[in-house]
Scaffold this motif. Structure first.
Motif, PDB file in Angstrom:
ATOM      1  N   PRO A 142       8.490  31.243  -3.037  1.00 62.44           N
ATOM      2  CA  PRO A 142       7.089  30.956  -3.399  1.00 62.44           C
ATOM      3  C   PRO A 142       6.253  30.538  -2.208  1.00 62.44           C
ATOM      4  O   PRO A 142       5.067  30.885  -2.119  1.00 62.44           O
ATOM      5  N   ASP A 143       6.890  29.773  -1.289  1.00 59.75           N
ATOM      6  CA  ASP A 143       6.142  29.322  -0.105  1.00 59.75           C
ATOM      7  C   ASP A 143       5.974  30.438   0.921  1.00 59.75           C
ATOM      8  O   ASP A 143       4.942  30.526   1.596  1.00 59.75           O
ATOM      9  N   VAL A 144       6.996  31.285   1.059  1.00 58.34           N
ATOM     10  CA  VAL A 144       6.968  32.336   2.090  1.00 58.34           C
ATOM     11  C   VAL A 144       6.152  33.533   1.628  1.00 58.34           C
ATOM     12  O   VAL A 144       5.293  34.042   2.353  1.00 58.34           O
ATOM     13  N   PHE A 145       6.417  34.023   0.417  1.00 58.07           N
ATOM     14  CA  PHE A 145       5.737  35.221  -0.083  1.00 58.07           C
ATOM     15  C   PHE A 145       4.593  34.912  -1.058  1.00 58.07           C
ATOM     16  O   PHE A 145       3.667  35.705  -1.201  1.00 58.07           O
ATOM     17  N   GLY A 146       4.730  33.785  -1.768  1.00 60.28           N
ATOM     18  CA  GLY A 146       3.793  33.468  -2.831  1.00 60.28           C
ATOM     19  C   GLY A 146       4.464  33.657  -4.189  1.00 60.28           C
ATOM     20  O   GLY A 146       5.363  34.480  -4.351  1.00 60.28           O
ATOM     21  N   GLU A 147       4.024  32.896  -5.172  1.00 63.64           N
ATOM     22  CA  GLU A 147       4.676  32.906  -6.478  1.00 63.64           C
ATOM     23  C   GLU A 147       4.521  34.235  -7.215  1.00 63.64           C
ATOM     24  O   GLU A 147       5.366  34.596  -8.032  1.00 63.64           O
ATOM     25  N   LYS A 148       3.455  34.977  -6.945  1.00 62.82           N
ATOM     26  CA  LYS A 148       3.223  36.220  -7.655  1.00 62.82           C
ATOM     27  C   LYS A 148       3.606  37.462  -6.849  1.00 62.82           C
ATOM     28  O   LYS A 148       3.355  38.586  -7.291  1.00 62.82           O
ATOM     29  N   HIS A 149       4.237  37.267  -5.719  1.00 65.57           N
ATOM     30  CA  HIS A 149       4.637  38.400  -4.889  1.00 65.57           C
ATOM     31  C   HIS A 149       5.745  39.180  -5.581  1.00 65.57           C
ATOM     32  O   HIS A 149       6.550  38.621  -6.337  1.00 65.57           O
ATOM     33  N   ALA A 150       5.829  40.473  -5.328  1.00 62.44           N
ATOM     34  CA  ALA A 150       6.828  41.334  -5.960  1.00 62.44           C
ATOM     35  C   ALA A 150       8.245  40.850  -5.693  1.00 62.44           C
ATOM     36  O   ALA A 150       9.105  40.868  -6.597  1.00 62.44           O
ATOM     37  N   HIS A 151       8.512  40.444  -4.428  1.00 62.65           N
ATOM     38  CA  HIS A 151       9.861  39.982  -4.093  1.00 62.65           C
ATOM     39  C   HIS A 151      10.226  38.749  -4.930  1.00 62.65           C
ATOM     40  O   HIS A 151      11.360  38.624  -5.433  1.00 62.65           O
ATOM     41  N   THR A 152       9.274  37.838  -5.066  1.00 60.35           N
ATOM     42  CA  THR A 152       9.515  36.621  -5.869  1.00 60.35           C
ATOM     43  C   THR A 152       9.756  36.997  -7.328  1.00 60.35           C
ATOM     44  O   THR A 152      10.690  36.482  -7.976  1.00 60.35           O
ATOM     45  N   ALA A 153       8.946  37.893  -7.865  1.00 66.15           N
ATOM     46  CA  ALA A 153       9.090  38.314  -9.260  1.00 66.15           C
ATOM     47  C   ALA A 153      10.442  38.983  -9.504  1.00 66.15           C
ATOM     48  O   ALA A 153      11.099  38.748 -10.535  1.00 66.15           O
ATOM     49  N   ILE A 154      10.908  39.830  -8.556  1.00 65.05           N
ATOM     50  CA  ILE A 154      12.209  40.507  -8.698  1.00 65.05           C
ATOM     51  C   ILE A 154      13.336  39.482  -8.708  1.00 65.05           C
ATOM     52  O   ILE A 154      14.270  39.550  -9.540  1.00 65.05           O
ATOM     53  N   ALA A 155      13.229  38.534  -7.785  1.00 64.46           N
ATOM     54  CA  ALA A 155      14.286  37.507  -7.712  1.00 64.46           C
ATOM     55  C   ALA A 155      14.337  36.704  -9.016  1.00 64.46           C
ATOM     56  O   ALA A 155      15.425  36.408  -9.545  1.00 64.46           O
ATOM     57  N   GLN A 156      13.176  36.344  -9.524  1.00 65.98           N
ATOM     58  CA  GLN A 156      13.124  35.581 -10.780  1.00 65.98           C
ATOM     59  C   GLN A 156      13.679  36.393 -11.946  1.00 65.98           C
ATOM     60  O   GLN A 156      14.427  35.877 -12.794  1.00 65.98           O
ATOM     61  N   SER A 157      13.345  37.686 -11.978  1.00 64.11           N
ATOM     62  CA  SER A 157      13.813  38.553 -13.059  1.00 64.11           C
ATOM     63  C   SER A 157      15.330  38.698 -13.045  1.00 64.11           C
ATOM     64  O   SER A 157      16.000  38.577 -14.088  1.00 64.11           O
ATOM     65  N   TRP A 158      15.911  38.925 -11.876  1.00 61.64           N
ATOM     66  CA  TRP A 158      17.372  39.092 -11.795  1.00 61.64           C
ATOM     67  C   TRP A 158      18.107  37.769 -11.978  1.00 61.64           C
ATOM     68  O   TRP A 158      19.242  37.742 -12.476  1.00 61.64           O
ATOM     69  N   LEU A 159      17.471  36.687 -11.599  1.00 62.79           N
ATOM     70  CA  LEU A 159      18.091  35.377 -11.849  1.00 62.79           C
ATOM     71  C   LEU A 159      18.186  35.142 -13.356  1.00 62.79           C
ATOM     72  O   LEU A 159      19.229  34.679 -13.866  1.00 62.79           O
ATOM     73  N   ALA A 160      17.129  35.505 -14.059  1.00 68.46           N
ATOM     74  CA  ALA A 160      17.144  35.365 -15.533  1.00 68.46           C
ATOM     75  C   ALA A 160      18.218  36.252 -16.140  1.00 68.46           C
ATOM     76  O   ALA A 160      18.933  35.838 -17.082  1.00 68.46           O
ATOM     77  N   GLU A 161      18.368  37.463 -15.613  1.00 65.70           N
ATOM     78  CA  GLU A 161      19.392  38.380 -16.117  1.00 65.70           C
ATOM     79  C   GLU A 161      20.787  37.837 -15.855  1.00 65.70           C
ATOM     80  O   GLU A 161      21.671  37.923 -16.729  1.00 65.70           O
ATOM     81  N   ALA A 162      20.982  37.253 -14.681  1.00 63.07           N
ATOM     82  CA  ALA A 162      22.293  36.687 -14.356  1.00 63.07           C
ATOM     83  C   ALA A 162      22.639  35.543 -15.304  1.00 63.07           C
ATOM     84  O   ALA A 162      23.782  35.423 -15.782  1.00 63.07           O
ATOM     85  N   LYS A 163      21.642  34.719 -15.604  1.00 57.85           N
ATOM     86  CA  LYS A 163      21.885  33.583 -16.499  1.00 57.85           C
ATOM     87  C   LYS A 163      22.174  34.071 -17.911  1.00 57.85           C
ATOM     88  O   LYS A 163      23.029  33.496 -18.623  1.00 57.85           O
ATOM     89  N   ARG A 164      21.470  35.113 -18.364  1.00 56.65           N
ATOM     90  CA  ARG A 164      21.743  35.654 -19.692  1.00 56.65           C
ATOM     91  C   ARG A 164      23.180  36.168 -19.792  1.00 56.65           C
ATOM     92  O   ARG A 164      23.878  35.934 -20.788  1.00 56.65           O
ATOM     93  N   GLN A 165      23.612  36.872 -18.744  1.00 59.42           N
ATOM     94  CA  GLN A 165      24.980  37.414 -18.757  1.00 59.42           C
ATOM     95  C   GLN A 165      26.015  36.291 -18.723  1.00 59.42           C
ATOM     96  O   GLN A 165      27.081  36.385 -19.363  1.00 59.42           O
ATOM     97  N   ILE A 166      25.691  35.222 -18.008  1.00 54.13           N
ATOM     98  CA  ILE A 166      26.616  34.077 -17.961  1.00 54.13           C
ATOM     99  C   ILE A 166      26.709  33.443 -19.337  1.00 54.13           C
ATOM    100  O   ILE A 166      27.799  33.066 -19.814  1.00 54.13           O
ATOM    101  N   GLU A 167      25.548  33.316 -20.004  1.00 55.11           N
ATOM    102  CA  GLU A 167      25.534  32.706 -21.338  1.00 55.11           C
ATOM    103  C   GLU A 167      26.329  33.567 -22.331  1.00 55.11           C
ATOM    104  O   GLU A 167      27.051  33.051 -23.194  1.00 55.11           O
ATOM    105  N   ARG A 168      26.196  34.911 -22.218  1.00 55.23           N
ATOM    106  CA  ARG A 168      26.924  35.802 -23.122  1.00 55.23           C
ATOM    107  C   ARG A 168      28.438  35.700 -22.922  1.00 55.23           C
ATOM    108  O   ARG A 168      29.226  35.826 -23.870  1.00 55.23           O
ATOM    109  N   SER A 169      28.791  35.515 -21.654  1.00 57.91           N
ATOM    110  CA  SER A 169      30.239  35.460 -21.380  1.00 57.91           C
ATOM    111  C   SER A 169      30.825  34.106 -21.770  1.00 57.91           C
ATOM    112  O   SER A 169      32.019  33.980 -21.928  1.00 57.91           O
TER     113      SER A 169
END
Length: 801
Positions: free
Chosen positions: A774-801
């Motif tokens: 968020p500090d380097v790219f900004g909270e709405k930058h594409a890289h930040t959004a991708i990281a947030q999206s995949w982090l959410a996906e990783a957590k969902r998969q962890i919860e399912r397992s």
């Protein structure tokens, strides 16, 4: 009828006539002789007519005169001359005195030919004079200044080939009713006349003051001679020739400088109207375009000069004389910029002087010095270096370390090191020269300041920009105090200083100096001077690099247009401006115009430099990039591939430009989803950059990340994970954990872990990178959004397992 009989005369052997009685008989003119005046009857004699040797009787002479009179035309009359063997006798019979100059003789000729209005030769030929058989079509034109005395002209003609038929304007051209001829006569008939005769001899009466070089008529005749491809000779009396050869032996550059100083526009004439008409003819033939006429005149004179020296070498019996003329010939070639032709001359002079004078004689050392200098000027560094070292050693011994020639050899050796790219040696040598010059010549001497400039270049080439800056500043200040702020040399140093500031990254400072330099160069040199245009080009470039693309485009367009007019459309500097203009249009987002300009530049560089030249390949690479930016991927791939293959051949596989094109080609294959080719190209690029830049270089790590991305797209996740892991480790070490490149690699590695099902590892990596994103790219930058999206996906998969 009174008759005077003259004895036969061997004209070839003696070149004279016993004409005392004839002089008295013809004092009153010969156009319409009084029937009571004595006629001269020769006994049969041998004369030269054309190339045949014939016995001619008085009757046959009369018949010959009648026949030629019938066939005589105005054109033929204009080409009439007289055999050299009787030239002086003919002049004397007309009452011309040897002390007369051209102007005095002209008045005499006018009086003698008033009634006929013909030239003296045409009038004589139409009479029954015995001279008539010696008047025929000329084989050589004698060009001279009206300031010449007739006795000097007689001396030169008398010592020439007696069979030559001399065209001499006072006698060959009518001197009465000489109203200004129509333009066609000057532009056509004079040229055709010179071409028909085929040879021009120009009379030189003084070595120190070569009057014909400033005569409009003489230089016009020489210009015609050169344009028509005729033979040319400078002719002199024996005394003048001896003085000329003495001058050449002692100081060959002295006469050469007089040849080089010929300026047609500054030539003078006794008749101002004729001078203007001559100028109009030369202008009509394009002679004043880019100094063509001066180049033509100098080339013809230099050709004669070189030929004369070669003849002296051939005819010299003594080795020392051969050496002297060889040395003189080498000096002429060197002054003319023909260094490869100069080197053999100096080499031969050096060898001959070693034998005749000894190895350490000052004249021997002079030949050695110039031989080494010629090799250096011809860019033959391998031949020049050992000779410069020998020369320096001997000059220090014989002349002393502080002698002017010793310092010049030291400077030449430093220049050689600079040319070879051995900048450390060049720096050391120039530093030694500079210290000596300050001591011997003074720090304000022009040669001292030249050395300061070269020393700054040696610093600059080694990346010692701080020292280069200080040396340029010092040199600039010194030149301002000695030459003035607006002197071209001062402005040259000012320009170079701006280059150093640009290289240091201080674009604003560079811009300010270049702007000031441009204004001064426009005022001093003019808008169209090459140096002015060089500064204009650099200023346009720095505008572009600072984001002022509109200003850059305007200035770059102006520079390109002016360079086309001044240097030509295909000149290297013109094409550099064209290439830069295309790049500016890329930065403006005007890609179709950029494509058009790059195409033009590529075609012209292929034509002038060759398709494998580095500059040509740079244009090809940039043109491929424009196609890529326009989405024409197949064409981009084709051009990048061609450029890469040619750069491999020209520069090698590991050259930085080669690797850049290879990387660009990999990107295009990646976008075309041709992942196998993309993988191959990225792998080759990574191997090359690892060798050249090192495995920890930022560019190398970027290539590693791109290769990992291709493995991921190929579903080779294990290889992608391994490559991302290696890259991330090095980026954290080299760039830091919060560097943008490091954070992007962390995202890619987290995504790869997710795809492999290693969601716990993915969660840890993605949470780590999101601490900084968020500090380097900004909270709405594409890289930040991708990281947030995949982090959410990783957590969902962890919860399912």
């Amino acid at each position: 009828l009174s008759v005077v009989t003259c004895a036969p005369t061997q004209f070839r052997a003696h070149g004279a006539l016993a004409m005392q009685s004839v002089i008295h008989s013809y004092e009153g003119g010969f156009a319409n002789q009084d029937r009571h005046q004595p006629r001269i009857i020769y006994q049969p004699l041998r004369v030269v007519v054309g190339s045949e040797d014939k016995a001619v009787s008085s009757n046959s002479i009369s018949n010959m005169q009648q026949e030629t009179a019938i066939n005589n035309t105005m054109q033929e009359s204009a080409l009439l001359g007289i055999h050299a063997a009787v030239f002086q006798d003919f002049c004397e019979i007309l009452g011309l005195d040897g002390e007369m100059s051209g102007l005095g003789a002209q008045e005499k000729i006018k009086a003698l030919t008033t009634s006929s209005g013909l030239s003296a030769f045409a009038q004589m030929r139409s009479s029954d004079s015995p001279f008539a058989c010696y008047i025929c079509k000329a084989t050589v034109i004698l060009s001279y200044s009206f300031k010449c005395k007739l006795k000097d002209i007689w001396s030169v003609v008398g010592s020439s080939n007696p069979e030559a038929v001399v065209w001499f304007d006072l006698l060959s051209a009518p001197q009465n009713n000489t109203a200004l001829k129509p333009f066609g006569w000057w532009a056509r008939d004079v040229f055709e006349g010179v071409k028909e005769i085929g040879e021009l001899h120009m009379m030189l009466t003084h070595v120190e003051d070569p009057v014909p070089f400033s005569s409009s008529w003489c230089m016009f005749e020489l210009y015609i001679c050169a344009e028509m491809g005729c033979k040319f000779e400078l002719v002199m009396t024996a005394d003048v020739r001896n003085a000329f050869l003495k001058s050449v032996r002692e100081q060959p550059e002295h006469f050469y400088s007089k040849i080089s100083a010929v300026r047609f526009a500054k030539c003078q004439s006794e008749n101002e109207e004729e001078r203007k008409r001559i100028g109009e003819v030369v202008e009509e033939r394009g002679g004043f375009v880019a100094g063509k006429v001066d180049e033509v005149l100098a080339a013809k004179l230099k050709e004669w000069f070189v030929c004369t020296l070669e003849k002296e070498i051939e005819s010299s019996a003594e080795e020392i004389d051969k050496a002297t003329y060889r040395y003189a010939l080498g000096s002429v070639h060197k002054l003319d910029g023909m260094h490869e032709a100069a080197a053999p001359c100096f080499k031969e002079a050096w060898k001959l002087r070693q034998t005749s004078l000894g190895e350490d004689h000052i004249e021997t050392l002079s030949a050695l010095h110039l031989l080494a200098s010629a090799y250096l000027d011809a860019a033959k560094c391998d031949e020049a270096e050992p000779l410069l070292e020998i020369s320096l050693e001997k000059e220090k011994k014989v002349l002393g370390e502080d002698h002017e020639r010793t310092l010049e050899t030291m400077k030449n050796l430093a220049e050689l090191y600079l040319t070879k790219g051995d900048d450390a040696k060049a720096e050391k040598a120039y530093m030694e020269v500079w210290e000596k010059q300050k001591e011997v010549l003074g720090d304000a001497h022009p040669e001292t300041m030249k050395t300061m400039t070269n020393l700054a270049i040696a610093f600059e080439n080694q990346g010692k920009l701080g020292r280069a800056e200080r040396m340029y500043v010092r040199c600039w200040q010194k030149k301002k105090s000695v030459y003035g702020e607006d002197d071209p040399s001062t402005l040259s140093t000012m320009h170079n200083l701006a280059v150093v500031y640009d290289e240091q990254g201080d674009k604003q400072k560079a811009e300010g100096i270049w702007q000031d330099c441009l204004d001064k160069r426009k005022a001093v040199l003019g808008d169209r001077h090459p140096d002015t245009l060089t500064t204009m080009h650099h200023l346009a470039r720095v505008f572009d690099e600072q984001g002022d693309h509109e200003e850059a485009e305007q200035l770059c367009q102006e520079c390109w247009e002016l360079r086309k007019e001044v240097l030509g459309e295909n000149d290297a500097d013109t094409l550099t401006s064209l290439h830069k203009l295309a790049k500016v249009h890329v930065n403006l987002g005007n890609l179709p115009r950029a494509e058009e300009l790059y195409k033009d530049c590529w075609a012209r560089r292929k034509e002038t430099l060759g398709e494998n030249d580095s500059a040509t390949l740079t244009t090809l690479n940039n043109m491929a990039k424009v196609y890529y930016q326009q989405g024409v991927l197949e064409k981009a791939a084709e051009l990048y591939r061609e450029c890469w293959e040619k750069r491999v051949t020209l520069l090698g596989e590991t050259d930085s430009d080669t690797l850049l094109t290879l990387s660009n080609l990999a990107v295009v294959y990646d976008d075309l989803k041709d992942f196998e080719k993309a993988e191959e190209m990225y792998r080759k690029c990574l191997e090359g950059r690892t060798v050249v830049l090192g495995e920890d270089d930022q560019v190398t790590l970027t290539t590693m990340s791109s290769l990992a991305s291709v493995y991921s797209k190929m579903e080779a996740l294990d290889r992608a994970e391994d490559m991302y892991s290696q890259c991330l480790e090095k980026q954290k070490e080299v760039l830091g954990e919060s560097h943008p490149d490091t954070l992007v690699t962390m995202v890619h590695l987290g995504v790869t872990y997710c795809k492999q099902g290693w969601c716990g590892d993915a969660e840890g990596v993605l949470e780590e990178c999101l601490r900084f994103m968020p500090d380097v790219f900004g909270e709405k930058h594409a890289h930040t959004a991708i990281a947030q999206s995949w982090l959410a996906e990783a957590k969902r998969q962890i919860e399912r397992s």
